[in-house]
Design a protein around this motif. Sequence first.
Motif, PDB file in Angstrom:
ATOM      1  N   MET A   1       4.093  11.023 -12.248  1.00  0.00           N
ATOM      2  CA  MET A   1       3.064  10.010 -12.178  1.00  0.00           C
ATOM      3  C   MET A   1       3.705   8.631 -12.339  1.00  0.00           C
ATOM      4  N   ARG A   2       3.235   7.716 -11.527  1.00  0.00           N
ATOM      5  CA  ARG A   2       3.706   6.341 -11.584  1.00  0.00           C
ATOM      6  C   ARG A   2       2.552   5.433 -11.982  1.00  0.00           C
ATOM      7  N   LYS A   3       2.903   4.273 -12.484  1.00  0.00           N
ATOM      8  CA  LYS A   3       1.893   3.306 -12.895  1.00  0.00           C
ATOM      9  C   LYS A   3       1.822   2.210 -11.840  1.00  0.00           C
ATOM     10  N   PHE A   4       0.610   1.925 -11.365  1.00  0.00           N
ATOM     11  CA  PHE A   4       0.388   0.939 -10.316  1.00  0.00           C
ATOM     12  C   PHE A   4      -0.638  -0.095 -10.757  1.00  0.00           C
ATOM     13  N   GLU A   5      -0.595  -1.229 -10.062  1.00  0.00           N
ATOM     14  CA  GLU A   5      -1.582  -2.286 -10.253  1.00  0.00           C
ATOM     15  C   GLU A   5      -2.019  -2.748  -8.868  1.00  0.00           C
ATOM     16  N   THR A   6      -3.319  -2.841  -8.658  1.00  0.00           N
ATOM     17  CA  THR A   6      -3.852  -3.337  -7.397  1.00  0.00           C
ATOM     18  C   THR A   6      -4.744  -4.533  -7.701  1.00  0.00           C
ATOM     19  N   LEU A   7      -4.460  -5.637  -7.043  1.00  0.00           N
ATOM     20  CA  LEU A   7      -5.261  -6.845  -7.195  1.00  0.00           C
ATOM     21  C   LEU A   7      -6.128  -6.990  -5.951  1.00  0.00           C
ATOM     22  N   LEU A   8      -7.428  -7.115  -6.164  1.00  0.00           N
ATOM     23  CA  LEU A   8      -8.388  -7.208  -5.065  1.00  0.00           C
ATOM     24  C   LEU A   8      -9.019  -8.591  -5.030  1.00  0.00           C
ATOM     25  N   LEU A   9      -9.186  -9.127  -3.841  1.00  0.00           N
ATOM     26  CA  LEU A   9      -9.950 -10.354  -3.637  1.00  0.00           C
ATOM     27  C   LEU A   9     -11.222  -9.955  -2.904  1.00  0.00           C
ATOM     28  N   LEU A  10     -12.341 -10.051  -3.607  1.00  0.00           N
ATOM     29  CA  LEU A  10     -13.626  -9.633  -3.054  1.00  0.00           C
ATOM     30  C   LEU A  10     -14.415 -10.835  -2.552  1.00  0.00           C
ATOM     31  N   SER A  11     -15.318 -10.563  -1.648  1.00  0.00           N
ATOM     32  CA  SER A  11     -16.182 -11.602  -1.098  1.00  0.00           C
ATOM     33  C   SER A  11     -17.072 -12.183  -2.194  1.00  0.00           C
TER      34      SER A  11
END
Length: 101
Positions: A1-11
Motif C-alpha cells: 500500500m502506498r500513500k497518495f494525495e489528490t488535490l481537486l479544483l471543483l466548480s
Amino acid sequence: MRKFETLLLLSPELAADAREALLTTLSGVVEREQGSMITADHWGMRDLAYPVRKQMRGYYVRLEYTAPGATVAELERIIRISDGIFKFVTVKLADAVEEVA
C-alpha cells in the motif's frame, strides 16, 4: 500500500450537497479498490490566478488516502468523467505505509 494525495479544483457553481455526493463517490472508489481514505480537507473557495473554464474562483479539496497503485488510475478515470471537477493532481507521498491492525 502506498500513500497518495489528490488535490481537486471543483466548480464554484457546485452546490454543497453535490460536492459532498462527488466526494462520497470518490471515497467509495478508493475503498472499493482496497484502499482507505485518511482525510478529506476542504480548503474552501479560493481566487484563481487565471481563469479556468471562464471562472475566477474555485473550491479546493485535498484527499489523502492509502491504496495500491492501480487504484490511482481508476480514481483519476472517475475524476476525468465527473462533471464539476476543473483540475486535479495526484502525488505519491510514501512508497510503503504500514497498516495498523
